[in-house]
Design a protein around this motif. Structure first.
Motif, PDB file in Angstrom:
ATOM      1  N   ALA A  84      46.551   3.914 -17.849  1.00 40.91           N
ATOM      2  CA  ALA A  84      47.238   5.174 -17.543  1.00 40.91           C
ATOM      3  C   ALA A  84      48.601   4.915 -16.908  1.00 40.91           C
ATOM      4  CB  ALA A  84      46.376   6.034 -16.625  1.00 40.91           C
ATOM      5  N   PHE A  85      48.652   4.014 -15.946  1.00 39.59           N
ATOM      6  CA  PHE A  85      49.925   3.712 -15.295  1.00 39.59           C
ATOM      7  C   PHE A  85      50.895   3.026 -16.257  1.00 39.59           C
ATOM      8  CE2 PHE A  85      47.561   4.522 -11.424  1.00 39.59           C
ATOM      9  CZ  PHE A  85      48.508   5.183 -10.658  1.00 39.59           C
ATOM     10  N   ALA A  86      50.379   2.139 -17.101  1.00 42.93           N
ATOM     11  CA  ALA A  86      51.252   1.458 -18.067  1.00 42.93           C
ATOM     12  C   ALA A  86      51.822   2.444 -19.081  1.00 42.93           C
ATOM     13  CB  ALA A  86      50.491   0.338 -18.769  1.00 42.93           C
ATOM     14  N   LEU A  87      51.023   3.400 -19.508  1.00 40.80           N
ATOM     15  CA  LEU A  87      51.526   4.404 -20.459  1.00 40.80           C
ATOM     16  C   LEU A  87      52.605   5.275 -19.813  1.00 40.80           C
ATOM     17  CD1 LEU A  87      48.236   5.489 -22.254  1.00 40.80           C
ATOM     18  CD2 LEU A  87      50.107   4.105 -23.197  1.00 40.80           C
ATOM     19  N   VAL A  88      52.356   5.713 -18.590  1.00 42.15           N
ATOM     20  CA  VAL A  88      53.366   6.525 -17.883  1.00 42.15           C
ATOM     21  C   VAL A  88      54.639   5.709 -17.699  1.00 42.15           C
ATOM     22  CG1 VAL A  88      53.924   7.641 -15.684  1.00 42.15           C
ATOM     23  CG2 VAL A  88      51.700   8.042 -16.757  1.00 42.15           C
ATOM     24  N   GLY A  89      54.495   4.457 -17.292  1.00 40.72           N
ATOM     25  CA  GLY A  89      55.667   3.597 -17.108  1.00 40.72           C
ATOM     26  C   GLY A  89      56.421   3.350 -18.405  1.00 40.72           C
ATOM     27  N   THR A  90      55.692   3.147 -19.488  1.00 42.89           N
ATOM     28  CA  THR A  90      56.330   2.931 -20.783  1.00 42.89           C
ATOM     29  C   THR A  90      57.135   4.156 -21.192  1.00 42.89           C
ATOM     30  OG1 THR A  90      54.585   1.409 -21.482  1.00 42.89           O
ATOM     31  CG2 THR A  90      55.909   2.409 -23.214  1.00 42.89           C
ATOM     32  N   VAL A  91      56.549   5.327 -21.023  1.00 43.03           N
ATOM     33  CA  VAL A  91      57.266   6.565 -21.355  1.00 43.03           C
ATOM     34  C   VAL A  91      58.511   6.690 -20.489  1.00 43.03           C
ATOM     35  CG1 VAL A  91      57.126   9.091 -21.250  1.00 43.03           C
ATOM     36  CG2 VAL A  91      55.257   7.776 -22.262  1.00 43.03           C
ATOM     37  N   GLY A  92      58.371   6.375 -19.204  1.00 43.59           N
ATOM     38  CA  GLY A  92      59.521   6.453 -18.308  1.00 43.59           C
ATOM     39  C   GLY A  92      60.657   5.541 -18.748  1.00 43.59           C
ATOM     40  N   THR A 105      55.040   1.237 -12.865  1.00 44.95           N
ATOM     41  CA  THR A 105      54.859  -0.207 -12.978  1.00 44.95           C
ATOM     42  C   THR A 105      54.593  -0.829 -11.614  1.00 44.95           C
ATOM     43  OG1 THR A 105      56.319  -0.241 -14.906  1.00 44.95           O
ATOM     44  CG2 THR A 105      55.902  -2.351 -13.817  1.00 44.95           C
ATOM     45  N   ALA A 106      55.307  -0.383 -10.605  1.00 48.23           N
ATOM     46  CA  ALA A 106      55.112  -0.917  -9.257  1.00 48.23           C
ATOM     47  C   ALA A 106      53.704  -0.613  -8.734  1.00 48.23           C
ATOM     48  CB  ALA A 106      56.166  -0.352  -8.309  1.00 48.23           C
TER      49      ALA A 106
END
Length: 145
Positions: A84-92, A105-106
C-alpha cells in the motif's frame, strides 16, 4: 503455514536498501519494482516472493536450521501494508507529487528498517492488533443463548 523468521528479516534488509535508493534517486520505477515484490509476497506467499526465493536458495542452506518457525500470516500482512505504501509512493513520484512519494517511501523505509535492524515487524504487530480487536468485537456481538 510456518516460515523461517530469518527469511522475512532478510527481505527487510533488502527492502531497506531498495527504499534508501528510491529516496536518494526519486525513482518511481524502482519503487514500482519494490511494489511488485510486495505484491508477489502478499498474493502468492512469502515462499514465492523474490527476496524469499533468494533467501531459500542461497542463504538458508548455509545456516543452521531455525530454532523455531513462525506463522506466515503476520509477515504476509506486513507485505500488504508495504504494498500500500509503495503504491502510494509510486503514484506520488510518477505524478510529480514528490512530497507524497517521499513521505510514503520514508514510512515504508522506517518499517523495513525496524524489522531489519531490530527484528520488530511493525506490520506484524498491526496484524496481531487487528486480530485481537476483531475477535473482541465479534465476541461482544454474540448474544448469549
Amino acid at each position: 503455514m510456518q516460515v523461517d523468521p530469518r527469511g522475512p528479516r532478510f527481505g527487510a534488509y533488502v527492502t531497506t536498501v531498495v527504499l534508501i535508493a528510491v529516496l536518494a534517486t526519486g525513482s518511481w520505477a524502482l519503487l514500482a519494482a519494490q511494489a511488485v515484490v510486495f505484491a508477489l509476497a502478499t498474493f502468492l506467499g512469502l515462499r514465492y516472493a523474490p527476496y524469499g526465493l533468494v533467501y531459500t536458495v542461497l542463504i538458508r542452506p548455509r545456516l543452521a536450521p531455525p530454532r523455531e518457525l513462525e506463522d506466515a500470516a503476520p509477515p504476509r500482512f506486513a507485505q500488504g501494508v508495504g504494498l500500500a505504501f509503495a503504491l502510494v509512493g509510486t503514484v506520488g513520484y510518477a505524478t510529480g507529487i514528490t512530497w507524497l512519494g517521499i513521505g510514503a517511501t520514508a514510512l515504508a523505509l522506517a518499517a523495513a528498517f525496524l524489522n531489519a535492524v531490530f527484528g520488530f515487524c511493525l506490520g506484524c504487530e498491526m496484524y496481531l492488533l487487528l486480530r485481537r480487536t476483531t475477535a473482541k468485537f465479534r465476541s461482544e456481538r454474540e448474544v448469549p443463548a
